[in-house]
Design a protein around this motif. Structure first.
Motif, PDB file in Angstrom:
ATOM      1  N   LEU A  35       0.824  -1.215   0.000  1.00  0.00           N
ATOM      2  CA  LEU A  35       0.000   0.000   0.000  1.00  0.00           C
ATOM      3  C   LEU A  35       0.855   1.261   0.000  1.00  0.00           C
ATOM      4  O   LEU A  35       0.512   2.247  -0.675  1.00  0.00           O
ATOM      5  CB  LEU A  35      -0.953  -0.003   1.197  1.00  0.00           C
ATOM      6  N   LEU A  36       1.965   1.244   0.717  1.00  0.00           N
ATOM      7  CA  LEU A  36       2.890   2.389   0.673  1.00  0.00           C
ATOM      8  C   LEU A  36       3.423   2.593  -0.738  1.00  0.00           C
ATOM      9  O   LEU A  36       3.492   3.724  -1.232  1.00  0.00           O
ATOM     10  CB  LEU A  36       4.043   2.174   1.660  1.00  0.00           C
ATOM     11  N   GLU A  37       3.784   1.490  -1.399  1.00  0.00           N
ATOM     12  CA  GLU A  37       4.263   1.583  -2.775  1.00  0.00           C
ATOM     13  C   GLU A  37       3.156   2.082  -3.705  1.00  0.00           C
ATOM     14  O   GLU A  37       3.406   2.883  -4.606  1.00  0.00           O
ATOM     15  CB  GLU A  37       4.781   0.235  -3.244  1.00  0.00           C
ATOM     16  N   LEU A  38       1.933   1.605  -3.482  1.00  0.00           N
ATOM     17  CA  LEU A  38       0.795   2.024  -4.301  1.00  0.00           C
ATOM     18  C   LEU A  38       0.554   3.525  -4.192  1.00  0.00           C
ATOM     19  O   LEU A  38       0.402   4.218  -5.200  1.00  0.00           O
ATOM     20  CB  LEU A  38      -0.461   1.261  -3.864  1.00  0.00           C
ATOM     21  N   HIS A  39       0.541   4.041  -2.960  1.00  0.00           N
ATOM     22  CA  HIS A  39       0.195   5.441  -2.748  1.00  0.00           C
ATOM     23  C   HIS A  39       1.379   6.403  -2.830  1.00  0.00           C
ATOM     24  O   HIS A  39       1.192   7.573  -3.171  1.00  0.00           O
ATOM     25  CB  HIS A  39      -0.503   5.611  -1.391  1.00  0.00           C
ATOM     26  N   PHE A  40       2.582   5.928  -2.522  1.00  0.00           N
ATOM     27  CA  PHE A  40       3.722   6.843  -2.432  1.00  0.00           C
ATOM     28  C   PHE A  40       4.952   6.369  -3.189  1.00  0.00           C
ATOM     29  O   PHE A  40       6.008   7.002  -3.094  1.00  0.00           O
ATOM     30  CB  PHE A  40       4.110   7.048  -0.949  1.00  0.00           C
ATOM     31  N   GLY A  41       4.854   5.285  -3.937  1.00  0.00           N
ATOM     32  CA  GLY A  41       6.006   4.711  -4.618  1.00  0.00           C
ATOM     33  C   GLY A  41       6.677   5.633  -5.609  1.00  0.00           C
ATOM     34  O   GLY A  41       7.884   5.561  -5.812  1.00  0.00           O
ATOM     35  N   ASP A  42       5.925   6.532  -6.220  1.00  0.00           N
ATOM     36  CA  ASP A  42       6.526   7.449  -7.180  1.00  0.00           C
ATOM     37  C   ASP A  42       6.681   8.858  -6.608  1.00  0.00           C
ATOM     38  O   ASP A  42       6.947   9.805  -7.342  1.00  0.00           O
ATOM     39  CB  ASP A  42       5.723   7.475  -8.476  1.00  0.00           C
ATOM     40  N   ALA A  43       6.561   8.974  -5.314  1.00  0.00           N
ATOM     41  CA  ALA A  43       6.734  10.282  -4.671  1.00  0.00           C
ATOM     42  C   ALA A  43       8.183  10.734  -4.803  1.00  0.00           C
ATOM     43  O   ALA A  43       9.106   9.923  -4.783  1.00  0.00           O
ATOM     44  CB  ALA A  43       6.335  10.206  -3.201  1.00  0.00           C
ATOM     45  N   GLU A  44       8.369  12.017  -4.946  1.00  0.00           N
ATOM     46  CA  GLU A  44       9.717  12.548  -5.086  1.00  0.00           C
ATOM     47  C   GLU A  44      10.520  12.403  -3.797  1.00  0.00           C
ATOM     48  O   GLU A  44      11.730  12.317  -3.831  1.00  0.00           O
ATOM     49  CB  GLU A  44       9.665  14.011  -5.515  1.00  0.00           C
ATOM     50  N   ASN A  45       9.827  12.347  -2.666  1.00  0.00           N
ATOM     51  CA  ASN A  45      10.512  12.222  -1.386  1.00  0.00           C
ATOM     52  C   ASN A  45      10.535  10.753  -0.979  1.00  0.00           C
ATOM     53  O   ASN A  45       9.573  10.226  -0.446  1.00  0.00           O
ATOM     54  CB  ASN A  45       9.801  13.050  -0.318  1.00  0.00           C
ATOM     55  N   SER A  46      11.644  10.075  -1.240  1.00  0.00           N
ATOM     56  CA  SER A  46      11.745   8.649  -0.936  1.00  0.00           C
ATOM     57  C   SER A  46      11.840   8.372   0.557  1.00  0.00           C
ATOM     58  O   SER A  46      11.850   7.220   0.977  1.00  0.00           O
ATOM     59  CB  SER A  46      12.952   8.045  -1.649  1.00  0.00           C
ATOM     60  N   LEU A  47      11.898   9.411   1.377  1.00  0.00           N
ATOM     61  CA  LEU A  47      11.958   9.217   2.824  1.00  0.00           C
ATOM     62  C   LEU A  47      10.667   8.642   3.380  1.00  0.00           C
ATOM     63  O   LEU A  47      10.629   8.156   4.500  1.00  0.00           O
ATOM     64  CB  LEU A  47      12.291  10.537   3.526  1.00  0.00           C
ATOM     65  N   ILE A  48       9.600   8.682   2.597  1.00  0.00           N
ATOM     66  CA  ILE A  48       8.312   8.125   3.024  1.00  0.00           C
ATOM     67  C   ILE A  48       8.394   6.604   3.107  1.00  0.00           C
ATOM     68  O   ILE A  48       7.777   5.990   3.967  1.00  0.00           O
ATOM     69  CB  ILE A  48       7.184   8.558   2.060  1.00  0.00           C
ATOM     70  N   MET A  49       9.182   5.992   2.238  1.00  0.00           N
ATOM     71  CA  MET A  49       9.268   4.540   2.170  1.00  0.00           C
ATOM     72  C   MET A  49      10.179   3.982   3.264  1.00  0.00           C
ATOM     73  O   MET A  49      11.253   4.517   3.505  1.00  0.00           O
ATOM     74  CB  MET A  49       9.787   4.106   0.800  1.00  0.00           C
ATOM     75  N   PRO A  50       9.761   2.888   3.913  1.00  0.00           N
ATOM     76  CA  PRO A  50      10.624   2.241   4.910  1.00  0.00           C
ATOM     77  C   PRO A  50      11.887   1.694   4.237  1.00  0.00           C
ATOM     78  O   PRO A  50      11.886   1.393   3.039  1.00  0.00           O
ATOM     79  CB  PRO A  50       9.768   1.091   5.439  1.00  0.00           C
ATOM     80  N   THR A  51      12.936   1.525   5.016  1.00  0.00           N
ATOM     81  CA  THR A  51      14.174   0.965   4.478  1.00  0.00           C
ATOM     82  C   THR A  51      14.035  -0.550   4.331  1.00  0.00           C
ATOM     83  O   THR A  51      13.116  -1.163   4.879  1.00  0.00           O
ATOM     84  CB  THR A  51      15.360   1.284   5.407  1.00  0.00           C
ATOM     85  N   ALA A  52      14.955  -1.149   3.608  1.00  0.00           N
ATOM     86  CA  ALA A  52      14.918  -2.581   3.362  1.00  0.00           C
ATOM     87  C   ALA A  52      15.036  -3.399   4.647  1.00  0.00           C
ATOM     88  O   ALA A  52      14.530  -4.515   4.717  1.00  0.00           O
ATOM     89  CB  ALA A  52      16.027  -2.967   2.396  1.00  0.00           C
ATOM     90  N   ASP A  53      15.684  -2.842   5.654  1.00  0.00           N
ATOM     91  CA  ASP A  53      15.852  -3.583   6.907  1.00  0.00           C
ATOM     92  C   ASP A  53      14.855  -3.171   7.995  1.00  0.00           C
ATOM     93  O   ASP A  53      15.029  -3.504   9.160  1.00  0.00           O
ATOM     94  CB  ASP A  53      17.284  -3.459   7.418  1.00  0.00           C
TER      95      ASP A  53
END
Length: 79
Positions: A35-53
């Motif tokens: 859902l994060l990828e769906l709503h914010f995956g193309d956002a210019e601010n990648s800080l919204i996405m959790p890190t891989a770990d």
């Protein structure tokens, strides 16, 4: 392929999203990541996405901070 229906609130508004995945189970935190990828995956601010770990709790916390809450996963079965 298994079909999943994710029911959730986005900024207080009821939403539904459907996914077809190879995995046999979809956890709440994996659904939150989708859902994060769906709503914010193309956002210019990648800080919204959790890190891989990020832990499951951190992913759910991040989702809640951006308005994705009350996530419920329903397994609709295989194709």
């Amino acid at each position: 392929m298994r079909n999943y229906t994710i029911e959730y609130l986005f900024n207080g508004e009821s939403r539904t999203h459907q996914l077809a995945l190879q995995q046999s189970k979809l956890s709440i935190h994996d659904a939150a990541m989708h859902l994060l990828e769906l709503h914010f995956g193309d956002a210019e601010n990648s800080l919204i996405m959790p890190t891989a770990d990020s832990t499951a709790e951190e992913i759910l916390e991040q989702a809640g901070l951006v308005g994705i809450t009350q996530i419920d996963v329903k397994d609709a079965g295989a194709d």
